[in-house]
Design a protein around this motif. Structure first.
Motif, short mmCIF file in Angstrom:
data_model
loop_
_atom_site.label_atom_id
_atom_site.label_comp_id
_atom_site.label_asym_id
_atom_site.label_seq_id
_atom_site.Cartn_x
_atom_site.Cartn_y
_atom_site.Cartn_z
N LEU A 6 -45.58 27.68 -95.83
CA LEU A 6 -46.51 29.49 -96.10
C LEU A 6 -45.86 30.38 -95.81
O LEU A 6 -47.05 31.31 -96.37
CB LEU A 6 -46.72 28.92 -94.40
CG LEU A 6 -47.70 27.56 -94.26
CD1 LEU A 6 -48.33 28.19 -92.96
CD2 LEU A 6 -48.92 27.13 -94.77
N THR A 7 -44.74 30.86 -95.45
CA THR A 7 -44.24 32.32 -95.70
C THR A 7 -44.07 32.69 -97.52
O THR A 7 -44.49 33.16 -97.47
CB THR A 7 -42.11 32.20 -95.06
OG1 THR A 7 -43.06 32.29 -93.61
CG2 THR A 7 -42.43 33.54 -95.31
N LEU A 8 -43.45 31.52 -97.72
CA LEU A 8 -43.45 31.83 -99.25
C LEU A 8 -45.18 31.60 -100.15
O LEU A 8 -44.98 32.19 -101.13
CB LEU A 8 -42.39 30.10 -100.01
CG LEU A 8 -41.27 30.49 -99.58
CD1 LEU A 8 -40.71 28.86 -100.58
CD2 LEU A 8 -40.78 32.11 -100.57
N LEU A 9 -46.29 30.55 -99.96
CA LEU A 9 -47.33 31.45 -100.23
C LEU A 9 -47.83 32.64 -99.66
O LEU A 9 -48.62 33.11 -100.44
CB LEU A 9 -48.22 29.99 -99.59
CG LEU A 9 -47.84 28.66 -100.11
CD1 LEU A 9 -49.18 27.26 -99.42
CD2 LEU A 9 -48.60 28.33 -101.94
N SER A 10 -47.58 33.11 -98.57
CA SER A 10 -48.32 34.40 -98.32
C SER A 10 -47.81 35.40 -99.46
O SER A 10 -48.41 36.29 -99.58
CB SER A 10 -48.14 34.76 -96.97
OG SER A 10 -46.54 34.62 -96.85
N LEU A 11 -46.05 35.03 -99.91
CA LEU A 11 -45.76 36.06 -100.37
C LEU A 11 -46.63 36.23 -102.04
O LEU A 11 -46.83 36.83 -102.79
CB LEU A 11 -43.75 36.04 -100.65
CG LEU A 11 -43.24 36.20 -99.40
CD1 LEU A 11 -41.72 35.99 -99.29
CD2 LEU A 11 -43.26 37.95 -98.33
N ALA A 12 -46.80 35.34 -102.33
CA ALA A 12 -46.62 34.53 -103.63
C ALA A 12 -48.59 35.49 -103.54
O ALA A 12 -48.60 35.55 -104.58
CB ALA A 12 -47.11 33.31 -103.54
N HIS A 13 -49.15 35.33 -102.33
CA HIS A 13 -49.97 35.50 -103.14
C HIS A 13 -50.52 37.41 -102.27
O HIS A 13 -51.68 37.67 -102.67
CB HIS A 13 -51.10 35.38 -101.40
CG HIS A 13 -51.82 33.19 -101.71
ND1 HIS A 13 -52.02 33.22 -102.73
CD2 HIS A 13 -51.20 32.96 -101.12
CE1 HIS A 13 -52.29 31.97 -102.56
NE2 HIS A 13 -52.10 31.77 -101.81
#
Length: 448
Positions: free
Chosen positions: A352-359
Motif C-alpha cells: 500500500l505504501t508503494l501504491l500510494s507513492l505510485a499514485h
C-alpha cells in the motif's frame, strides 16, 4: 528506524508501571492512546513539510523531538505529564514515519523502493526480541524512569546523525514543482488528534461521562477526518483514495486483533505471560519475513494482488482467533492467529505504501505518506473503538467474556473482507506487472 522500534517496544510494557506509580491507573487508556492520536498531527505536519523542503528537515525535527519527549516522560510527576509526553512522542513518531516514506519516494529509484521498505520492517526484528525483556530487567533493577532516560540517551545517536549528516542535502531535482504544495489543515489535524484520544479514553468505561467523550470524539472524527484524507476516500475512489481506505481497513483490523488476542489469552485462557510475549515476537518476525518476501516477488505479482492475498491471510487469522473462544480449541491457536495476521500485514503494508507513492506526483509524495499515516491511525482508532463497544455490550449480557471476544473477532471480518474486495481499486493503471515504472511522470494519468 531501528532505534525508533526499540524505543516503541520497550516503552509499552513500562506504561502500566508508570501509571500505577503516578496514581493514574484510571487514566491509563488516555496515556496508551495519546501516542496514536498525536501521530495523526505529526503525520500531517511532516507530509506537508517534506513536500515543501524535502524529507530531511522533518526527519531531523522528529528524531530531536523524540529525545525531548522521552525526557518529559521520564521526569513525569503526574499522570498528566506522562500523557503529555506520550502525546508529543506521537507527534515525533508521525514526523519520522512520514519522513522516512517520503525520503524513499524522493530519493530511491522505483525498483529499489520495495526493498527499502522491507528493510524498514526488518529493523523491528531485533527490537521485538530484545526491547521488552531488556526494559523489564532495567525496570526491575532500577525503575521505569531509567528505561525512559536510557532510551533518550540511545536516541541521541540518530538525532545527532540526522542533524550532522543530513544538513545541506537538497531535494531531488524532479521532486520540485513550480507550484508550491497546498498548506496542510493543521488546526483540523490537531482537533482530530484530540478527538481520537477522547474516543480511546471514552471506550474504557461505560458511564455517562465516558459515553459523552466517546460520542463527542466519534462525531468530530466523522466530520473533520475526511478533510485530512484524499477526496473520495470513504467511497473508495480509484487511486490514492482507495489506497488510503485500504490502509485504514487493514490497520484497524490488525491492531484491534493484536489488542484483543493477548487480552483473551491472559484473562480467559490463562496462558503464561511468556506465551503472550512469544506471540508478539512471532508477529514481528512474521511481518518482517513477509515484507522481505514481497520485496523479492515485485517483478511477478502486481501490488494490488499482494494486498488482496494479504487481506485473505488476515481473514484466516481472524477466523482462527474466533475459534479460540471455544474452550476445546488449544490456546496456542490464538498465538498462531497473531503471527498469521502479521504475515498478511507484511504483504499489505509495504504494498500500500508503494501504491500510494505510485499514485502521487514527485512533489506530493510527502502528502501521500501523510494521508496513509492518517488513515492508518484513524482505522486503528475507529475499528478498536467499535470493537471495544461491542465487547462491552456483549459482556454485559453474556455469561463470561468469551462470547464478547467472539463478537469482536467476527466484527473484524468486515474490514478485512472489504479490503480484499476493494483491492483492485488501488491498482496503478497503465503500468507493468509489478505496478512500477515511470511512477513520478505517469502517476496523474494513472490515477484518472
Amino acid at each position: 528506524m531501528f532505534l525508533s522500534g526499540f524505543a516503541a517496544l520497550a516503552v509499552m510494557p513500562m506504561l502500566p508501571m508508570a501509571a500505577r506509580d503516578l496514581d493514574g491507573v484510571g487514566l491509563y487508556p488516555l496515556v496508551a492512546g495519546a501516542f496514536v492520536a498525536a501521530s495523526l498531527l505529526g503525520g500531517v505536519l511532516g507530509g506537508a513539510w517534506a513536500d515543501r523542503a524535502g524529507a530531511r528537515l522533518p526527519l531531523m525535527a522528529g528524531v530531536v523531538l523524540t529525545v525531548a519527549t522521552l525526557i518529559i516522560s521520564a521526569t513525569s510527576g503526574s499522570i498528566w505529564q506522562l500523557a503529555f509526553g506520550r502525546f508529543t512522542d506521537g507527534i515525533a513518531a508521525g514526523l519520522v514515519a512520514v519522513s522516512v516514506n517520503a525520503a524513499i519516494g524522493q530519493s530511491y529509484p522505483d525498483h529499489v523502493r520495495a526493498k527499502a521498505l522491507a528493510l524498514m520492517s526488518t529493523c523491528w526484528i531485533v527490537p521485538s526480541l530484545t526491547g521488552p525483556p531488556l526494559a523489564g530487567l532495567v525496570a526491575a533493577w532500577s525503575s521505569w524512569r531509567t528505561v525512559f532516560f536510557g532510551l533518550a540517551v540511545l536516541t541521541v545517536i540518530p538525532a545527532a546523525a540526522a542533524v550532522l549528516l543530513l544538513r545541506g542535502r537538497p531535494m531531488r531535482a524532479d521532486a520540485v514543482s513550480a507550484e508550491p504544495p497546498p498548506r496542510p489543515a493543521l488546526l483540523v489535524a490537531g482537533v482530530v488528534s484530540v478527538a481520537a484520544a477522547l474516543t480511546q479514553f471514552g471506550v474504557s468505561e461505560w458511564d455517562v461521562v465516558h459515553l459523552l467523550c466517546t460520542g463527542t470524539g466519534l462525531v468530530a472524527l466523522v466530520v473533520l477526518a475526511p478533510r485530512l484524507l484524499p477526496p473520495g476516500t470513504w467511497r473508495a475512489a480509484r487511486g490514492l483514495p482507495a489506497t488510503a481506505l485500504l490502509r485504514a481497513l487493514t490497520s484497524g483490523a490488525y491492531f484491534t486483533l493484536e489488542a484483543f488476542v493477548p487480552l483473551m489469552l491472559t484473562t480467559e485462557r490463562r496462558v503464561p505471560e511468556v506465551v503472550v510475549g512469544l506471540a508478539f515476537t512471532g508477529a514481528a518476525l512474521g511481518w518482517a519475513g513477509a515484507s522481505w518476501v514481497q520485496g523479492r516477488v515485485q517483478e511477478r505479482v502486481p501490488r494490488h494482488l499482494m494486498v488482496r492475498v494479504g487481506a485473505g491471510v488476515m481473514a484466516v487469522a481472524v477466523v482462527l482467533a474466533g475459534l479460540c473462544t471455544l474452550p476445546a480449541v488449544p490456546a496456542t491457536v490464538a498465538v498462531a492467529s497473531m503471527v498469521l495476521a502479521a504475515v498478511g500485514m507484511g504483504w499489505v503494508a509495504p504494498s500500500l505504501t508503494l501504491l500510494s507513492l505510485a499514485h502521487s506526483a514527485a512533489d506530493r509524495q510527502g502528502a501521500a505518506s501523510s494521508a496513509m499515516q492518517t488513515s492508518q491511525n484513524l482505522g486503528q482508532t475507529v475499528v478498536l473503538a467499535v470493537a471495544s463497544g461491542l465487547f462491552s455490550a456483549v459482556s454485559a449480557v453474556a455469561a463470561g467474556q468469551l462470547p464478547a471476544f467472539a463478537g469482536a473477532f467476527v466484527l473484524l471480518l468486515l474490514p478485512v473482507a472489504a479490503a480484499g474486495a476493494l483491492a483492485a481499486r488501488a491498482r496503478v493503471v497503465g503500468l507493468g506487472v509489478a505496478d512500477k515504472g515511470g511512477v513520478g511522470e505517469r502517476a496523474a494519468e494513472g490515477v484518472r
